[in-house]
Design a protein around this motif. Sequence first.
Motif, PDB file in Angstrom:
ATOM      1  N   GLN A 329      73.818  35.220  34.544  1.00  0.00           N
ATOM      2  CA  GLN A 329      73.463  34.693  35.867  1.00  0.00           C
ATOM      3  C   GLN A 329      74.133  33.354  36.148  1.00  0.00           C
ATOM      4  N   ARG A 379      76.107  34.487  39.164  1.00  0.00           N
ATOM      5  CA  ARG A 379      75.804  34.048  40.535  1.00  0.00           C
ATOM      6  C   ARG A 379      76.187  32.574  40.724  1.00  0.00           C
ATOM      7  N   SER A 400      78.741  33.448  44.960  1.00  0.00           N
ATOM      8  CA  SER A 400      78.632  34.540  45.929  1.00  0.00           C
ATOM      9  C   SER A 400      79.087  34.125  47.315  1.00  0.00           C
TER      10      SER A 400
END
Length: 422
Positions: A329, A379, A400
Motif C-alpha cells: 500500500q 497507493r 493514484s
Amino acid sequence: MSGAFQAPRGIPDYFPPASADFRRVRDTLTDAARRAGYGHIELPVFEDTALFARGVGESTDVVSKEMYTFADRGDRSVTLRPEGTAGVMRTVIQHGLDRGQLPVKLSYAGPFFRYEKPQTGRYRQLQQVGVEAIGVDDPALDAEVIAIADEGYRRLGLSGFRLEITSLGDDESRPRYREALQQFLFGLDLDEATRARAEINPLRVLDDKRPEVKAATADAPLMIDYLGDDARDHFDQVLKHLDRLGVPYERNPRLVRGLDYYTKTTFEFVHDGLGAQSGIGGGGRYDGLMHQLGGKLDLSGIGFGIGVDRTMLALEAEGVAGQESARCQVFGVPLGAGAKDELVWLAAQLRAAGISVDLAYGDRGLKGAMKAADRSGARLALVLGDRELAERRIEVKDLSNGEQGQVAIDDVVAEITRVLAQ
C-alpha cells in the motif's frame, strides 16, 4: 556443467503478480466455507497407500494409473495424496471426531498429486480447496455444501459456469442398476481392459473419455431411472433446497465422477471457457466410506474439491483475473543514508499498524526509486531526503492522482491510516 534447473514437468509455479490471484482464489473459496462453520484441517501430504486404494477405488484411473507411490526407508508403501476425502475420513476415524458434535465440518486447501498427461488446466501437482461434512445424511446439508462452492465462485466474479447434478443412488438402487448396466455393457464389443473394468465397476466405463466408447455407451441405462423411493426423495429434497437458495443447476443423468466412493447426490461445476478440461470443481455424498476405511460407525458424508488452478483459468477466460496486482500500500523512497535509517523504522511502525510497506533498497536515485514505487502498485509513496529529515517532515505522494504534500514524521502512521481508509 548442465543447464539451469527447471520445475518438473506438469508442476506450475505461482509467483507475482499471478500469485496474488492464486491467493485470492484460494482464500475466497476457503472463506465461504469458514462462514458456514467449517473448521480448518491440515492433511498429511502422503499417507499409507492402502488408504487411497481402498477409499478411492482400485478400478479408478486415479489409483490404477495416476498415483505417486513409493516405498519409504522402512519399506512401507506410501502415496502422495491424490485427493482429500479419504485423508479427512481417516483423521475423523483415528481421532474419534465422529464421537463429538455431528456433522463434523472441515475444510482444507493445498497441493494434491496425480501422474497425468500435463495439459492446460491439468497438472501433476494440482491445487485444491475442499470441504467435508461427515456424520449426517440430510439433503439440506448437501445443498449447503453445493451452495458454498457456488458462492465462492460468484464472489470471485465468475459467472460463466454451470452446476450439473444427479444422483448415483443408494444401497437399494445401485445393485439393480449395476446389473442392468453390466448386461448392456457385456452386449458391446469392448476391448479386454474395458470389459475388465465393467466387471469391477461398470460406472467407470461411462466415465471413459474415448470417443468410440462414448458413442457405444450413448444408449446405456441411466441410474436416475433406477432410483428407489428413498433415493429419489433425497434427490428431490436437495433440488428443492437449491431452488430456495437460488443456486441454478442442470440435471445431468450421465454425470459420473472419477472416484468410486460417491453415492446419492453427485455434482460438478463446469466452465465451457476451458475447452475439453471444463470441470472446475465437484463432489458428492459418500455413504459407506467410513465403514470401508475401518470406522466402527458407518456415517455418511458430503463434500467437494475445487481446482484452484482451473478456477484461475476460468477467471482468465472471463477476463476477471488480475484484480490484485499491488504488492504493498505504501512505498518508501529514501534519498540518503540518514533518510534510509528513518524510513526503515517508519516502515516497521506502519507494518505494525497493519499497513503493507516496501522500500527502495540499494541507494537508487529519485527517478529509479519512483519507477519502482509505480511498479509496486502502492497507493502512496513516502519520499524522504536529508532536508526533510532535518525538518522532521516527509513528503507523501498519492500515486493514484499525483497529489502530494508534507506530513510531520511523528504523524505519519495516523495520517497514512486515515488516507488509506478513505
